[in-house]
Design a protein around this motif. Structure first.
Motif, PDB file in Angstrom:
ATOM      1  N   THR A 159      -0.775  10.767 -30.186  1.00 58.30           N
ATOM      2  CA  THR A 159      -0.865  11.898 -29.285  1.00 58.30           C
ATOM      3  C   THR A 159       0.374  12.753 -29.501  1.00 58.30           C
ATOM      4  O   THR A 159       1.381  12.293 -30.042  1.00 58.30           O
ATOM      5  CB  THR A 159      -0.929  11.433 -27.829  1.00 58.30           C
ATOM      6  N   ARG A 160       0.306  14.006 -29.080  1.00 56.86           N
ATOM      7  CA  ARG A 160       1.417  14.929 -29.323  1.00 56.86           C
ATOM      8  C   ARG A 160       1.864  15.560 -28.015  1.00 56.86           C
ATOM      9  O   ARG A 160       1.103  15.654 -27.048  1.00 56.86           O
ATOM     10  CB  ARG A 160       0.995  16.047 -30.284  1.00 56.86           C
ATOM     11  N   ALA A 161       3.094  16.030 -28.023  1.00 54.76           N
ATOM     12  CA  ALA A 161       3.646  16.725 -26.869  1.00 54.76           C
ATOM     13  C   ALA A 161       3.556  18.227 -27.120  1.00 54.76           C
ATOM     14  O   ALA A 161       4.149  18.742 -28.070  1.00 54.76           O
ATOM     15  CB  ALA A 161       5.089  16.317 -26.644  1.00 54.76           C
ATOM     16  N   LEU A 162       2.814  18.924 -26.267  1.00 53.77           N
ATOM     17  CA  LEU A 162       2.728  20.383 -26.369  1.00 53.77           C
ATOM     18  C   LEU A 162       3.837  21.053 -25.576  1.00 53.77           C
ATOM     19  O   LEU A 162       4.411  22.053 -26.028  1.00 53.77           O
ATOM     20  CB  LEU A 162       1.361  20.861 -25.870  1.00 53.77           C
ATOM     21  N   ALA A 163       4.156  20.504 -24.403  1.00 52.14           N
ATOM     22  CA  ALA A 163       5.184  21.130 -23.577  1.00 52.14           C
ATOM     23  C   ALA A 163       5.704  20.142 -22.544  1.00 52.14           C
ATOM     24  O   ALA A 163       4.987  19.227 -22.126  1.00 52.14           O
ATOM     25  CB  ALA A 163       4.635  22.370 -22.867  1.00 52.14           C
ATOM     26  N   ALA A 164       6.943  20.353 -22.150  1.00 56.16           N
ATOM     27  CA  ALA A 164       7.538  19.649 -21.013  1.00 56.16           C
ATOM     28  C   ALA A 164       7.983  20.700 -20.011  1.00 56.16           C
ATOM     29  O   ALA A 164       8.648  21.680 -20.374  1.00 56.16           O
ATOM     30  CB  ALA A 164       8.723  18.793 -21.452  1.00 56.16           C
ATOM     31  N   VAL A 165       7.595  20.499 -18.758  1.00 57.42           N
ATOM     32  CA  VAL A 165       7.869  21.473 -17.695  1.00 57.42           C
ATOM     33  C   VAL A 165       8.563  20.764 -16.537  1.00 57.42           C
ATOM     34  O   VAL A 165       8.070  19.745 -16.036  1.00 57.42           O
ATOM     35  CB  VAL A 165       6.560  22.117 -17.196  1.00 57.42           C
ATOM     36  N   ALA A 166       9.704  21.269 -16.129  1.00 55.65           N
ATOM     37  CA  ALA A 166      10.358  20.773 -14.921  1.00 55.65           C
ATOM     38  C   ALA A 166       9.625  21.328 -13.708  1.00 55.65           C
ATOM     39  O   ALA A 166       9.157  22.469 -13.717  1.00 55.65           O
ATOM     40  CB  ALA A 166      11.827  21.200 -14.895  1.00 55.65           C
ATOM     41  N   THR A 167       9.523  20.516 -12.657  1.00 57.07           N
ATOM     42  CA  THR A 167       8.731  20.920 -11.494  1.00 57.07           C
ATOM     43  C   THR A 167       9.547  21.553 -10.383  1.00 57.07           C
ATOM     44  O   THR A 167       8.975  22.150  -9.464  1.00 57.07           O
ATOM     45  CB  THR A 167       8.002  19.703 -10.915  1.00 57.07           C
ATOM     46  N   GLY A 168      10.885  21.396 -10.418  1.00 56.51           N
ATOM     47  CA  GLY A 168      11.702  21.866  -9.301  1.00 56.51           C
ATOM     48  C   GLY A 168      11.617  20.956  -8.093  1.00 56.51           C
ATOM     49  O   GLY A 168      12.104  21.303  -7.009  1.00 56.51           O
ATOM     50  N   GLU A 169      11.019  19.787  -8.265  1.00 53.86           N
ATOM     51  CA  GLU A 169      10.884  18.795  -7.196  1.00 53.86           C
ATOM     52  C   GLU A 169      11.459  17.467  -7.668  1.00 53.86           C
ATOM     53  O   GLU A 169      11.733  17.288  -8.862  1.00 53.86           O
ATOM     54  CB  GLU A 169       9.405  18.620  -6.809  1.00 53.86           C
ATOM     55  N   HIS A 170      11.645  16.556  -6.741  1.00 53.87           N
ATOM     56  CA  HIS A 170      12.111  15.225  -7.087  1.00 53.87           C
ATOM     57  C   HIS A 170      10.992  14.214  -6.883  1.00 53.87           C
ATOM     58  O   HIS A 170      10.112  14.398  -6.034  1.00 53.87           O
ATOM     59  CB  HIS A 170      13.334  14.824  -6.254  1.00 53.87           C
ATOM     60  N   VAL A 171      11.018  13.160  -7.693  1.00 54.44           N
ATOM     61  CA  VAL A 171      10.125  12.029  -7.496  1.00 54.44           C
ATOM     62  C   VAL A 171      10.970  10.840  -7.070  1.00 54.44           C
ATOM     63  O   VAL A 171      12.112  10.688  -7.511  1.00 54.44           O
ATOM     64  CB  VAL A 171       9.320  11.704  -8.774  1.00 54.44           C
ATOM     65  N   LEU A 172      10.409  10.026  -6.217  1.00 56.84           N
ATOM     66  CA  LEU A 172      11.138   8.872  -5.695  1.00 56.84           C
ATOM     67  C   LEU A 172      10.745   7.629  -6.459  1.00 56.84           C
ATOM     68  O   LEU A 172       9.585   7.200  -6.434  1.00 56.84           O
ATOM     69  CB  LEU A 172      10.852   8.698  -4.196  1.00 56.84           C
ATOM     70  N   ARG A 173      11.703   7.061  -7.174  1.00 59.15           N
ATOM     71  CA  ARG A 173      11.533   5.765  -7.811  1.00 59.15           C
ATOM     72  C   ARG A 173      12.583   4.855  -7.182  1.00 59.15           C
ATOM     73  O   ARG A 173      12.643   4.769  -5.970  1.00 59.15           O
ATOM     74  CB  ARG A 173      11.666   5.893  -9.336  1.00 59.15           C
ATOM     75  N   GLU A 174      13.409   4.216  -7.944  1.00 57.93           N
ATOM     76  CA  GLU A 174      14.536   3.511  -7.305  1.00 57.93           C
ATOM     77  C   GLU A 174      15.532   4.527  -6.755  1.00 57.93           C
ATOM     78  O   GLU A 174      16.235   4.262  -5.782  1.00 57.93           O
ATOM     79  CB  GLU A 174      15.210   2.584  -8.318  1.00 57.93           C
ATOM     80  N   ASP A 175      15.590   5.685  -7.403  1.00 58.24           N
ATOM     81  CA  ASP A 175      16.410   6.808  -6.944  1.00 58.24           C
ATOM     82  C   ASP A 175      15.531   8.057  -6.947  1.00 58.24           C
ATOM     83  O   ASP A 175      14.410   8.055  -7.461  1.00 58.24           O
ATOM     84  CB  ASP A 175      17.617   7.008  -7.881  1.00 58.24           C
ATOM     85  N   ALA A 176      16.059   9.137  -6.394  1.00 59.11           N
ATOM     86  CA  ALA A 176      15.384  10.425  -6.480  1.00 59.11           C
ATOM     87  C   ALA A 176      15.688  11.031  -7.843  1.00 59.11           C
ATOM     88  O   ALA A 176      16.855  11.196  -8.220  1.00 59.11           O
ATOM     89  CB  ALA A 176      15.857  11.353  -5.364  1.00 59.11           C
ATOM     90  N   LEU A 177      14.636  11.336  -8.596  1.00 59.72           N
ATOM     91  CA  LEU A 177      14.791  11.837  -9.959  1.00 59.72           C
ATOM     92  C   LEU A 177      14.121  13.192 -10.097  1.00 59.72           C
ATOM     93  O   LEU A 177      13.114  13.463  -9.439  1.00 59.72           O
ATOM     94  CB  LEU A 177      14.150  10.855 -10.951  1.00 59.72           C
ATOM     95  N   PRO A 178      14.654  14.062 -10.956  1.00 59.65           N
ATOM     96  CA  PRO A 178      14.005  15.353 -11.165  1.00 59.65           C
ATOM     97  C   PRO A 178      12.621  15.161 -11.780  1.00 59.65           C
ATOM     98  O   PRO A 178      12.438  14.370 -12.705  1.00 59.65           O
ATOM     99  CB  PRO A 178      14.954  16.091 -12.116  1.00 59.65           C
ATOM    100  N   GLY A 179      11.646  15.899 -11.265  1.00 58.78           N
ATOM    101  CA  GLY A 179      10.270  15.749 -11.706  1.00 58.78           C
ATOM    102  C   GLY A 179       9.929  16.622 -12.895  1.00 58.78           C
ATOM    103  O   GLY A 179      10.595  17.625 -13.173  1.00 58.78           O
ATOM    104  N   ALA A 180       8.869  16.218 -13.607  1.00 56.31           N
ATOM    105  CA  ALA A 180       8.429  16.986 -14.765  1.00 56.31           C
ATOM    106  C   ALA A 180       6.953  16.700 -15.019  1.00 56.31           C
ATOM    107  O   ALA A 180       6.396  15.719 -14.534  1.00 56.31           O
ATOM    108  CB  ALA A 180       9.261  16.649 -16.000  1.00 56.31           C
ATOM    109  N   VAL A 181       6.344  17.572 -15.797  1.00 58.91           N
ATOM    110  CA  VAL A 181       4.962  17.418 -16.248  1.00 58.91           C
ATOM    111  C   VAL A 181       4.964  17.511 -17.764  1.00 58.91           C
ATOM    112  O   VAL A 181       5.648  18.376 -18.338  1.00 58.91           O
ATOM    113  CB  VAL A 181       4.055  18.508 -15.657  1.00 58.91           C
ATOM    114  N   LEU A 182       4.217  16.622 -18.414  1.00 59.64           N
ATOM    115  CA  LEU A 182       4.056  16.664 -19.861  1.00 59.64           C
ATOM    116  C   LEU A 182       2.658  17.162 -20.197  1.00 59.64           C
ATOM    117  O   LEU A 182       1.664  16.634 -19.680  1.00 59.64           O
ATOM    118  CB  LEU A 182       4.246  15.270 -20.466  1.00 59.64           C
ATOM    119  N   ALA A 183       2.574  18.172 -21.038  1.00 61.59           N
ATOM    120  CA  ALA A 183       1.281  18.594 -21.583  1.00 61.59           C
ATOM    121  C   ALA A 183       1.058  17.815 -22.865  1.00 61.59           C
ATOM    122  O   ALA A 183       1.811  17.981 -23.838  1.00 61.59           O
ATOM    123  CB  ALA A 183       1.266  20.090 -21.844  1.00 61.59           C
TER     124      ALA A 183
END
Length: 497
Positions: A159-183
C-alpha cells in the motif's frame, strides 16, 4: 505578455471516483462519512504518487483537496464506506473486526488502467470501532508513510501513502498526542479476514460475490477458468509466497501478521509495530504485543502459510459442492506455498551474495553465513551491502561488522572460490539488490519524536528522501547507512492504535 493568472483556491481537477466495492451488497460494508476534524493541515503530499494515480496535486493542495484528505468534505463521486471483515489475531478468531478507524472514500482508475482504493486512516469511529475513537496519531501515520514508501522504493508490493494531514486535535492514548489522518492507496483492501467474515456467518452468497469481485480486481483471467475460486486462491498463495520472501530479503519484520492484515492483492498492508533487522538473528521480535514471538523474523513464512490455510477454509463452499473434494483442491493449492516461497527465498539470497545460477552447495554457503552473522551480531543490511566491496577485494568493511572478524574470514574463503565460478561482475549486481539505506528503527523513531514533540518535520523529510533511493552508494560513515549505537537501539515497536 500578461502575468499568468493566479488560479482560484479550488482550481484543478477533482478525483474521478468509480466505486465498484460500493456497488456490492450493503452487508459487505457500512455507509458513513468520515468525522470532520477541527483544523486540518497538510503535513506531506506524495506528489509523484498523485500524478501516477491521475490525481491533480494542485487540487489536492487546495482547500477542497485538503478537506477531502482530512475527511471534512467529500467531493462528488466519493461514496465513503467502512468495510466489514473478521480475523485471527495472534491465532484467536474474532468474527467481527472491520474498518474501525478507516473509511474507503472510493476508487480511481489510473492513466495506466489500474484500479486503486483511496482510504482515510484515522478518520473517526465506524460501526466496527469496538468502543475505539477511530482516530490516529501523527507518529503512527508518519511511520506508515515512511515504511510503505521505503517498501515501494525497494520494489516490494505495498500500500502507498498519498498524504498525511494533521487534524489540529489530540488523541488520547497513554498520553495526549497530536492527531493525524493518513490517505492510503491500495490495489484493494480485501483481506483474508474479509472472506472469513462471511464464512463465519455461513453466507455463501456473499462469499461468491466477494470472490467474483476479487477475481475481477486481481485475477481477471480466473473468471473464465473451470474453477474460478480455486484459481483465485492459487493466485493469492503465489503472491503471498513471493511477498514474504521479498520482505525477508531486506530484513523486514511485519510484526502483526494477523489474517486481517493479509491482503488478497499480495501487497504489504498495515505498518503497525513493523521494524527492520539491525543485528541479524532469526528469532528477532520488535512488536511490543508479540509476547510469544509468533511473528518473529524467521516465523513469517510459516505464519503466511497458516493465514492462507484460513483463507482456504473460508473458500471451501466455492471450491466444490462436496466438502472432501473441496478440501482436496484446497490442500493441493496450499501445498504450492512452500516450494514457491523456497524458490523465491533461495534465488534472492544467492543474488545477495553475488551468485546468479544455483549450484550444489550454495544453500549451505548461505546458511553458514547466517549462522555466523547471528553468532557474531553482524548487521543484516550492511553485511550484504559491504559484501560487494569484498567481492572487489576490499573486505575490511564487512569484516568489521563481525565481533570476531576471523568468523567472516572462515566463510569468505569458500565464498570467494564460489564467486570465481560466476560469469560477469558480481559487485554491481549485488549493489542492485542489497540496499544501502533502510528505514533504520532508530532513525524512524527520531523522525517521529521530532514531528510529535516539536512539530518538526525536517528529520522525517530527510529520512524520506534517503529511503527513496535505497540502492544508491553513500559515502563512508553516512548516518543513514549506519546501525544504531547501543544507546540508540530500538528494542520494541508499538501498534499505535
Amino acid at each position: 505578455m500578461p502575468d499568468t493568472p493566479i488560479p482560484p483556491p479550488d482550481a484543478g481537477t477533482r478525483p474521478a471516483f468509480d466505486n465498484s466495492y460500493a456497488r456490492l451488497p450493503e452487508r459487505l460494508f457500512a455507509r458513513l462519512a468520515p468525522t470532520p476534524v477541527r483544523a486540518p493541515r497538510l503535513l506531506r503530499l506524495n506528489r509523484a504518487l498523485a500524478v501516477e494515480l491521475g490525481l491533480d496535486p494542485t487540487w489536492l493542495c487546495s482547500p477542497a483537496g485538503l478537506a477531502m484528505l482530512a475527511g471534512n468534505a467529500m467531493p462528488e463521486g466519493a461514496e465513503p464506506i467502512a468495510q466489514a471483515y473478521a480475523g485471527h489475531q495472534f491465532g484467536h478468531f474474532t468474527p467481527s473486526l472491520g474498518d474501525g478507524r478507516a473509511i474507503l472514500l472510493g476508487e480511481v482508475v489510473t492513466p495506466a488502467g489500474a484500479r486503486r482504493d483511496i482510504q482515510l486512516k484515522g478518520s473517526g469511529p465506524t460501526p466496527f470501532s469496538r468502543r475505539g475513537d477511530g482516530r490516529a496519531a501523527v507518529g503512527p501515520v508518519l511511520r506508515e508513510y515512511l515504511v510503505s514508501e521505503a517498501m515501494a522504493a525497494f520494489g516490494i508490493p505495498t500500500t502507498r501513502a498519498l498524504a498525511a494531514v494533521a487534524t489540529g486535535e489530540h488523541v488520547l492514548r497513554e498520553d495526549a498526542l497530536p492527531g493525524a489522518v493518513l490517505a492510503r492507496v491500495a490495489a484493494s483492501h480485501l483481506r483474508v479476514g474479509t472472506f472469513q467474515y462471511f464464512a463465519a456467518r455461513r453466507d455463501s452468497d456473499a462469499l461468491r460475490v466477494l470472490a467474483d469481485h476479487a477475481i475481477a480486481r486481481h485475477d481477471p483471467a480466473a473468471a473464465t477458468a473451470a474453477n474460478p475460486a480455486l484459481v483465485l486462491f492459487e493466485g493469492v498463495v503465489a503472491r503471498q509466497a513471493a511477498l514474504v520472501a521479498r520482505w525477508m530479503l531486506v530484513g523486514f519484520i511485519h510484526g502483526v501478521m494477523n489474517t486481517d492484515n493479509c491482503a488478497i492483492s499480495g501487497e504489504t498492508i498495515d505498518y503497525g509495530p513493523c521494524a527492520f533487522l539491525d543485528a541479524y538473528h532469526p528469532e528477532t521480535v520488535f512488536s511490543s504485543i508479540d509476547h510469544g514471538g509468533r511473528y518473529a523474523f524467521a516465523n513469517q513464512p510459516a505464519i503466511a502459510h497458516w493465514n492462507l490455510a484460513r483463507l482456504a477454509e473460508a473458500l471451501l463452499p466455492l471450491l466444490a459442492a462436496e466438502e472432501e473434494a473441496a478440501l482436496d483442491l484446497a490442500r493441493a493449492a496450499l501445498a504450492s506455498f512452500a516450494p514457491a516461497f523456497g524458490a523465491a527465498w533461495r534465488a534472492g539470497l544467492l543474488g545477495k551474495i553475488g551468485i546468479g545460477t544455483a549450484q550444489e552447495g550454495d544453500e549451505s554457503l548461505v546458511q553458514d553465513l547466517f549462522a555466523r552473522m547471528a553468532d557474531q551480531g553482524a548487521d543484516f543490511t550492511l553485511t550484504f551491502r559491504r559484501l560487494a566491496d569484498a567481492a572487489e577485494g576490499r573486505p575490511e568493511g564487512v569484516r568489521a561488522l563481525f565481533a570476531d572478524p576471523a568468523a567472516f574470514d572462515g566463510w569468505a574463503e569458500g565464498w570467494q572460490a564460489r564467486l570465481a565460478r560466476e560469469p560477469g561482475t558480481a559487485a554491481a549486481a549485488m549493489r542492485a539488490v542489497n540496499p544501502a539505506v533502510i528505514p533504520r528503527n532508530h532513525l524512524v523513531e527520531e523522525a517521529l519524536a521530532a514531528a510529535t514533540e516539536r512539530d518538526d518535520l525536517a528529520p522525517f523529510e530527510a529520512l524520506l528522501a534517503e529511503i527513496g533511493r535505497p540502492f544508491d552508494e553513500r559515502p563512508a560513515g553516512d548516518r543513514f547507512t549506519l546501525p544504531p549505537r547501543e544507546e540508540e537501539r530500538v528494542r520494541a515497536t508499538f501498534c499505535g492504535t
